[in-house]
Write a protein that holds these residues in place. Structure first.
Motif, PDB file in Angstrom:
ATOM      1  N   VAL A  29       0.857  -1.176   0.000  1.00  0.00           N
ATOM      2  CA  VAL A  29       0.000   0.000   0.000  1.00  0.00           C
ATOM      3  C   VAL A  29       0.899   1.234   0.000  1.00  0.00           C
ATOM      4  N   TYR A  30       0.541   2.215  -0.797  1.00  0.00           N
ATOM      5  CA  TYR A  30       1.228   3.504  -0.810  1.00  0.00           C
ATOM      6  C   TYR A  30       0.162   4.575  -0.726  1.00  0.00           C
ATOM      7  N   HIS A  31       0.263   5.467   0.233  1.00  0.00           N
ATOM      8  CA  HIS A  31      -0.714   6.550   0.392  1.00  0.00           C
ATOM      9  C   HIS A  31      -0.149   7.787  -0.286  1.00  0.00           C
ATOM     10  N   GLY A  32      -0.558   8.009  -1.512  1.00  0.00           N
ATOM     11  CA  GLY A  32      -0.070   9.137  -2.292  1.00  0.00           C
ATOM     12  C   GLY A  32      -0.156   8.807  -3.766  1.00  0.00           C
ATOM     13  N   ARG A  33       0.509   9.595  -4.574  1.00  0.00           N
ATOM     14  CA  ARG A  33       0.499   9.386  -6.023  1.00  0.00           C
ATOM     15  C   ARG A  33       1.737   8.615  -6.438  1.00  0.00           C
ATOM     16  N   VAL A  34       1.566   7.738  -7.428  1.00  0.00           N
ATOM     17  CA  VAL A  34       2.659   6.918  -7.932  1.00  0.00           C
ATOM     18  C   VAL A  34       2.853   7.249  -9.406  1.00  0.00           C
ATOM     19  N   GLY A  35       4.089   7.490  -9.802  1.00  0.00           N
ATOM     20  CA  GLY A  35       4.415   7.753 -11.188  1.00  0.00           C
ATOM     21  C   GLY A  35       5.403   6.741 -11.703  1.00  0.00           C
ATOM     22  N   ILE A  36       5.144   6.206 -12.888  1.00  0.00           N
ATOM     23  CA  ILE A  36       6.074   5.313 -13.564  1.00  0.00           C
ATOM     24  C   ILE A  36       6.518   6.038 -14.824  1.00  0.00           C
ATOM     25  N   THR A  38       7.617   9.014 -14.807  1.00  0.00           N
ATOM     26  CA  THR A  38       7.329  10.421 -14.590  1.00  0.00           C
ATOM     27  C   THR A  38       7.586  10.737 -13.128  1.00  0.00           C
ATOM     28  N   ASP A  39       8.079  11.935 -12.878  1.00  0.00           N
ATOM     29  CA  ASP A  39       8.278  12.340 -11.487  1.00  0.00           C
ATOM     30  C   ASP A  39       7.225  13.351 -11.058  1.00  0.00           C
ATOM     31  N   ALA A  40       6.174  13.518 -11.885  1.00  0.00           N
ATOM     32  CA  ALA A  40       5.108  14.459 -11.560  1.00  0.00           C
ATOM     33  C   ALA A  40       3.736  13.831 -11.799  1.00  0.00           C
ATOM     34  N   PRO A  41       3.401  12.741 -11.091  1.00  0.00           N
ATOM     35  CA  PRO A  41       2.073  12.155 -11.299  1.00  0.00           C
ATOM     36  C   PRO A  41       0.979  13.083 -10.781  1.00  0.00           C
ATOM     37  N   ASP A  42      -0.074  13.238 -11.567  1.00  0.00           N
ATOM     38  CA  ASP A  42      -1.180  14.109 -11.164  1.00  0.00           C
ATOM     39  C   ASP A  42      -2.446  13.309 -10.860  1.00  0.00           C
ATOM     40  N   GLU A  43      -2.325  11.996 -10.808  1.00  0.00           N
ATOM     41  CA  GLU A  43      -3.413  11.095 -10.439  1.00  0.00           C
ATOM     42  C   GLU A  43      -2.840  10.043  -9.505  1.00  0.00           C
ATOM     43  N   ALA A  44      -3.695   9.160  -8.986  1.00  0.00           N
ATOM     44  CA  ALA A  44      -3.231   8.121  -8.069  1.00  0.00           C
ATOM     45  C   ALA A  44      -2.143   7.260  -8.706  1.00  0.00           C
ATOM     46  N   LEU A  45      -2.278   6.906  -9.980  1.00  0.00           N
ATOM     47  CA  LEU A  45      -1.267   6.150 -10.711  1.00  0.00           C
ATOM     48  C   LEU A  45      -1.158   6.712 -12.111  1.00  0.00           C
ATOM     49  N   VAL A  46       0.053   7.101 -12.503  1.00  0.00           N
ATOM     50  CA  VAL A  46       0.302   7.599 -13.842  1.00  0.00           C
ATOM     51  C   VAL A  46       1.405   6.748 -14.452  1.00  0.00           C
ATOM     52  N   VAL A  47       1.123   6.135 -15.593  1.00  0.00           N
ATOM     53  CA  VAL A  47       2.106   5.339 -16.316  1.00  0.00           C
ATOM     54  C   VAL A  47       2.378   6.048 -17.631  1.00  0.00           C
ATOM     55  N   CYS A  48       3.600   6.526 -17.806  1.00  0.00           N
ATOM     56  CA  CYS A  48       4.005   7.149 -19.066  1.00  0.00           C
ATOM     57  C   CYS A  48       4.770   6.101 -19.863  1.00  0.00           C
ATOM     58  N   GLU A  94       1.266  22.617 -22.171  1.00  0.00           N
ATOM     59  CA  GLU A  94       1.954  22.185 -20.954  1.00  0.00           C
ATOM     60  C   GLU A  94       1.540  20.765 -20.551  1.00  0.00           C
ATOM     61  N   PHE A  95       0.286  20.385 -20.790  1.00  0.00           N
ATOM     62  CA  PHE A  95      -0.170  19.031 -20.499  1.00  0.00           C
ATOM     63  C   PHE A  95       0.438  18.049 -21.494  1.00  0.00           C
ATOM     64  N   ALA A  96       0.400  18.418 -22.755  1.00  0.00           N
ATOM     65  CA  ALA A  96       0.917  17.533 -23.809  1.00  0.00           C
ATOM     66  C   ALA A  96       2.405  17.253 -23.595  1.00  0.00           C
ATOM     67  N   SER A  97       3.183  18.237 -23.225  1.00  0.00           N
ATOM     68  CA  SER A  97       4.622  18.018 -23.054  1.00  0.00           C
ATOM     69  C   SER A  97       4.903  17.110 -21.862  1.00  0.00           C
ATOM     70  N   VAL A  98       4.164  17.256 -20.766  1.00  0.00           N
ATOM     71  CA  VAL A  98       4.362  16.397 -19.594  1.00  0.00           C
ATOM     72  C   VAL A  98       3.966  14.950 -19.903  1.00  0.00           C
ATOM     73  N   MET A  99       2.912  14.770 -20.688  1.00  0.00           N
ATOM     74  CA  MET A  99       2.403  13.443 -20.982  1.00  0.00           C
ATOM     75  C   MET A  99       3.065  12.810 -22.208  1.00  0.00           C
ATOM     76  N   GLY A 100       3.951  13.534 -22.884  1.00  0.00           N
ATOM     77  CA  GLY A 100       4.629  12.993 -24.046  1.00  0.00           C
ATOM     78  C   GLY A 100       3.749  12.893 -25.292  1.00  0.00           C
ATOM     79  N   ILE A 101       2.712  13.745 -25.345  1.00  0.00           N
ATOM     80  CA  ILE A 101       1.799  13.755 -26.491  1.00  0.00           C
ATOM     81  C   ILE A 101       2.362  14.706 -27.532  1.00  0.00           C
ATOM     82  N   LYS A 102       2.611  14.174 -28.717  1.00  0.00           N
ATOM     83  CA  LYS A 102       3.205  15.006 -29.781  1.00  0.00           C
ATOM     84  C   LYS A 102       2.146  15.672 -30.654  1.00  0.00           C
TER      85      LYS A 102
END
Length: 104
Positions: A29-36, A38-48, A94-102
């Protein structure tokens, strides 16, 4: 179960560790946001990147989680669909660059 941090200094003392053994066997269990990837997850789990699942993925919309499933009046549902608001959009740069959307 086995868990190893990718950053060797991440768990230098127990007070800094936010990962805990779960109450259910073989869980953590991890109480917080997890990023894979990415070092800036904006949801409970963000997989880039791609995710590979070697089992089932359950979702509240999964038929295995429902009961009393029945057919509906198709004409009524089509009428409701024609009342929906349809839109086109571009992602904010700014969203597209963080999420790697070209292609925004």
């Amino acid at each position: 179960f086995f868990f190893q941090a990718s950053n060797p200094g991440q768990f230098e003392n127990d007070s800094d560790a936010l990962w805990q053994r779960g109450h259910v066997p073989e869980t953590i269990v991890y109480h917080g946001r997890v990023g894979i990837n990415t070092d800036a997850p904006d949801e409970a789990l963000v997989v880039c990147g791609n995710a590979k699942v070697m089992g089932r993925v359950m979702h509240p919309s999964d038929s295995r989680a429902k009961q009393n499933i029945r057919e509906v009046d198709t004409n009524e549902q089509l009428r409701r669909i024609t009342q929906m608001r349809l839109v086109e959009y571009d992602y904010k740069p700014e969203f597209a660059s963080v999420m790697g959307i070209k292609n925004t």
